[in-house]
Design a protein around this motif. Structure first.
Motif, mmCIF file in Angstrom:
data_model
loop_
_atom_site.group_PDB
_atom_site.id
_atom_site.type_symbol
_atom_site.label_atom_id
_atom_site.label_comp_id
_atom_site.label_asym_id
_atom_site.label_seq_id
_atom_site.Cartn_x
_atom_site.Cartn_y
_atom_site.Cartn_z
ATOM 1 N N ILE A 32 -15.077 -42.353 7.114
ATOM 2 C CA ILE A 32 -14.816 -43.239 8.246
ATOM 3 C C ILE A 32 -15.866 -44.351 8.245
ATOM 4 O O ILE A 32 -17.079 -44.085 8.302
ATOM 5 C CB ILE A 32 -14.863 -42.464 9.572
ATOM 6 N N SER A 35 -14.375 -47.075 13.948
ATOM 7 C CA SER A 35 -13.285 -46.551 14.781
ATOM 8 C C SER A 35 -13.350 -47.173 16.169
ATOM 9 O O SER A 35 -14.414 -47.645 16.603
ATOM 10 C CB SER A 35 -13.358 -45.018 14.882
ATOM 11 N N ALA A 45 -8.946 -45.833 13.116
ATOM 12 C CA ALA A 45 -10.136 -45.743 12.262
ATOM 13 C C ALA A 45 -9.939 -46.548 10.985
ATOM 14 O O ALA A 45 -8.819 -46.735 10.504
ATOM 15 C CB ALA A 45 -10.434 -44.280 11.932
ATOM 16 N N ILE A 64 -7.847 -34.045 17.653
ATOM 17 C CA ILE A 64 -8.729 -35.066 17.078
ATOM 18 C C ILE A 64 -9.356 -35.906 18.186
ATOM 19 O O ILE A 64 -10.523 -36.301 18.091
ATOM 20 C CB ILE A 64 -7.949 -35.950 16.083
ATOM 21 N N GLN A 67 -12.323 -34.056 19.336
ATOM 22 C CA GLN A 67 -13.410 -34.161 18.360
ATOM 23 C C GLN A 67 -14.091 -35.523 18.454
ATOM 24 O O GLN A 67 -15.319 -35.628 18.332
ATOM 25 C CB GLN A 67 -12.869 -33.925 16.947
ATOM 26 N N TYR A 68 -13.292 -36.562 18.684
ATOM 27 C CA TYR A 68 -13.864 -37.908 18.824
ATOM 28 C C TYR A 68 -14.727 -37.986 20.084
ATOM 29 O O TYR A 68 -15.825 -38.559 20.069
ATOM 30 C CB TYR A 68 -12.732 -38.938 18.885
ATOM 31 N N LYS A 72 -18.000 -36.096 17.039
ATOM 32 C CA LYS A 72 -17.944 -35.536 15.696
ATOM 33 C C LYS A 72 -17.319 -36.482 14.671
ATOM 34 O O LYS A 72 -17.261 -36.147 13.485
ATOM 35 C CB LYS A 72 -17.160 -34.225 15.712
ATOM 36 N N LEU A 73 -16.804 -37.638 15.130
ATOM 37 C CA LEU A 73 -16.153 -38.586 14.224
ATOM 38 C C LEU A 73 -16.901 -39.915 14.235
ATOM 39 O O LEU A 73 -16.301 -40.984 14.372
ATOM 40 C CB LEU A 73 -14.685 -38.779 14.624
ATOM 41 N N THR A 77 -18.700 -40.514 8.722
ATOM 42 C CA THR A 77 -18.297 -39.107 8.637
ATOM 43 C C THR A 77 -17.282 -38.919 7.510
ATOM 44 O O THR A 77 -16.377 -39.749 7.318
ATOM 45 C CB THR A 77 -17.696 -38.639 9.970
ATOM 46 N N ILE A 79 -14.163 -36.833 6.046
ATOM 47 C CA ILE A 79 -13.069 -35.997 6.555
ATOM 48 C C ILE A 79 -12.010 -35.800 5.479
ATOM 49 O O ILE A 79 -11.926 -36.562 4.518
ATOM 50 C CB ILE A 79 -12.415 -36.606 7.819
ATOM 51 N N ILE A 105 -13.292 -31.843 9.172
ATOM 52 C CA ILE A 105 -14.549 -32.590 9.110
ATOM 53 C C ILE A 105 -15.441 -31.911 8.081
ATOM 54 O O ILE A 105 -15.833 -30.744 8.241
ATOM 55 C CB ILE A 105 -15.233 -32.626 10.494
ATOM 56 N N ASN A 108 -20.939 -34.626 8.676
ATOM 57 C CA ASN A 108 -21.158 -35.511 9.812
ATOM 58 C C ASN A 108 -21.795 -36.814 9.351
ATOM 59 O O ASN A 108 -22.646 -36.839 8.448
ATOM 60 C CB ASN A 108 -22.051 -34.826 10.841
#
Length: 609
Positions: A32, A35, A45, A64, A67-68, A72-73, A77, A79, A105, A108
């Motif tokens: 990524i 985003s 993203a 997701i 997670q965002y 975590k995104l 990162t 993925i 994921i 990180n």
């Protein structure tokens, strides 16, 4: 278990995906680069596979999104795209868009803090339940795909079309007009009949059906050639794959489905039954969604509003044939009465196909999706072509309603006065019956005046059964109920309408002999009251009279020596030169011993005070 290994970005695989040359089992590893949250709350993203940058990668799952939100995104990162599909934006020169439903994921972004170089290996780890390698290098796999011969790629494409993988299915709730490449899978919850249409611009034929999955529901329309092509293929309660249709804004005048968009199938569209697919065992059957409204709240709902209701069938009337004033088309109509726990009863009108094929019986539970609220002498409900009707549905609301209704039946308390929201036919004549009278007090009534009263009495007899039914006018224009005369040529003549017809309609009229502590007299009851107390439709009773009089008498004898509360209006009429007192029952409810005793005690206490 947790697996850790050295992995690389899937260089070149984004090109294969964007050019629709990828195989279905490819799960690219990407990084990524940025985003943001879009106006529709989805996350867009920018992703990088070591060779190609895709600026339109959209995450469309709630998992997701969480997670965002948890951070975590972040940027950089790593993925893996586990489940995704390809679409495009028509208004932006069909720019390809990757729609992602599920990811892993692998590393990180805080631990990397830079953009990876091509062919750079990095340590990745993930928790998995399988023993398969995770985060593997996909460059070799990509190279193999690029070296495929054209014939092999064509064969792979055909195989993918024949068997649609569950991970390539698009949820219904994410469909928008921006989607081009999509395949949905859902349960057909309603299918209409083929109907013709005409306008100033064109004419044709169409049919519609509604599809639902675990994420939502959508209305689908088929015109002309597609109508002929798909009508026999579509069946209710069957699962289908559907793709390559045109998505547009839904016309809420013709659908009750909770979706802002609808699908029109075109020449390039496909519809495939799930039962013919090798992956059918991996697809679960979704359940229909309802937003039930209590019958008591209908009085506050504006006319022409579509709602969902569930209730107990109290009465089912015979089907009638009418002539439409607007189109001069013959129409079928059937009225039923439904009740629910809000102690309200509503008249529901079924039309055409729904009226002709209705199989519901009194005491059964009925659920309706997309029924119309009408305002005609009060609030009533009416079906349309898109209304979905289900008898004894597999719903928790049905179980609760069943328990409530069974409690009423067990207490033998079906005489409860349910509030009526409409004033048509007998429902509008129950006012001004508050004054209670004994039978002996009904003596002198001025000719031309009507006396309305309530009395508690016991049924002790009835007139001869040969007078219990008669042939009435079957006119579809003015709904005349008068008795008809049979002509020598086999036709029936109505003197009121001055019409001759080969058809007639059975109607019933019974003279009940009532008695209380003061006296006795005869009263007249008609179709509605007869169906209510005998729990049979007029057509069923008429058939019994003609075929099995003993069974009919057995049903009638069940009401002998039972006490009822009667709403009656009386008047003096001249008949064949004689003055006669006519007593007509408007409503009757069976008396319950416990409740009647309580009322008597209250009356005594009132007299003492």
């Amino acid at each position: 278990k947790r697996i850790s290994k050295m992995s690389k970005l899937s260089a070149g695989l984004l090109d294969l995906i964007l050019e629709q040359r990828r195989q279905s089992d490819q799960q690219p590893i990407v990084q990524i680069l940025g985003s943001k949250i879009m106006s529709n709350n989805h996350i867009r993203a920018i992703v990088f596979d070591g060779q190609t940058i895709c600026q339109h990668c959209i995450f469309i799952s709630s998992e997701i999104d969480q997670q965002y939100s948890d951070g975590k995104l972040q940027k950089f990162t790593i993925i893996r795209l586990k489940q995704y599909s390809l679409s495009s934006i028509p208004k932006k020169d069909n720019i390809p868009v990757i729609l992602v439903q599920q990811i892993d994921i692998l590393r990180n972004g805080n631990e990397i803090n830079r953009r990876l170089k091509p062919n750079e290996s990095i340590d990745t780890e993930i928790v998995t339940e399988s023993n398969e390698p995770v985060g593997s290098d996909i460059r070799n796999e990509t190279t193999d795909h690029q070296s495929d011969q054209p014939s092999n790629r064509k064969q792979n494409k055909n195989n993918n079309n024949n068997n649609i993988r569950p991970e390539n299915i698009t949820p219904i709730n994410v469909l928008t007009p921006f989607f081009n490449a999509w395949t949905i899978c859902g349960l057909c919850i309603h299918k209409s009949q083929i109907r013709c249409f005409a306008s100033n611009q064109h004419a044709g034929r169409l049919f519609t059906f509604d599809l639902c999955d675990d994420s939502g529901e959508i209305h689908i329309v088929c015109f002309n050639d597609e109508c002929d092509r798909f009508f026999n293929l579509i069946d209710e309660k069957q699962m289908y794959f559907i793709g390559r249709g045109m998505i547009k804004m839904a016309n809420k005048r013709f659908t009750s489905i909770n979706n802002d968009y609808e699908i029109t199938l075109t020449k390039s569209s496909f519809v495939r039954p799930v039962c013919n697919d090798q992956n059918q065992d991996q697809i679960e059957i979704p359940k229909m969604r309802y937003k039930f409204v209590e019958l008591s709240s209908i009085v506050d709902i504006p006319a022409n509003t579509m709602i969902d209701v569930i209730g107990v069938i109290r009465l089912v009337y015979d089907m009638k044939t009418l002539l439409s004033k607007k189109t001069s088309r013959q129409m079928s109509k059937r009225d039923i009465i439904i009740i629910d726990k809000s102690m309200v009863q509503v008249r529901l009108t079924l039309w055409d196909y729904n009226a002709e094929n209705f199989q519901g019986q009194p005491d059964q539970i009925i659920a309706l999706k997309g029924v119309i609220v009408n305002d005609y002498r009060g609030k009533i409900l009416s079906t349309r072509d898109t209304t979905h009707i289900l008898i004894e549905p597999d719903l928790p609301e049905k179980d609760l309603l069943k328990l409530w209704y069974q409690s009423i039946v067990e207490q033998n308390d079906l005489s409860i006065n349910f509030k009526c929201l409409s004033s048509d036919q007998s429902e509008n004549r129950n006012d001004n019956f508050n004054k209670k009278r004994y039978i002996a007090s009904i003596t002198s009534i001025v000719v031309g005046e009507v006396l309305k009263f309530q009395t508690n009495a016991t049924i002790i007899g009835f007139n001869s059964i040969k007078y219990h039914m008669y042939k009435s006018c079957a006119s579809s224009t003015n709904q005349c109920l008068k008795k008809v005369l049979e002509n020598e040529d086999g036709t029936y003549q109505c003197l009121k309408c001055n019409e001759k017809s080969i058809n007639f309609q059975w109607r019933m009229i019974i003279q009940l002999f009532l008695a209380d502590c003061s006296g006795s007299f005869y009263v007249t009851i008609f179709n509605n009251q007869i169906e209510q107390i005998l729990k049979k439709s007029v057509s069923e009773l008429a058939t019994l009279i003609q075929t099995d009089e003993n069974q009919y008498l057995k049903i009638l004898n069940q009401i002998i020596f039972r006490q009822f509360s009667f709403n009656i209006y009386s008047r003096n009429d001249y008949y064949n030169g004689e003055m006669r007192l006519r007593n007509t029952v408007i409503q009757m409810n069976e008396l319950k011993s416990k409740k009647h005793s309580s009322n008597l005690l209250q009356l005594i206490q009132t007299m003492i005070n």
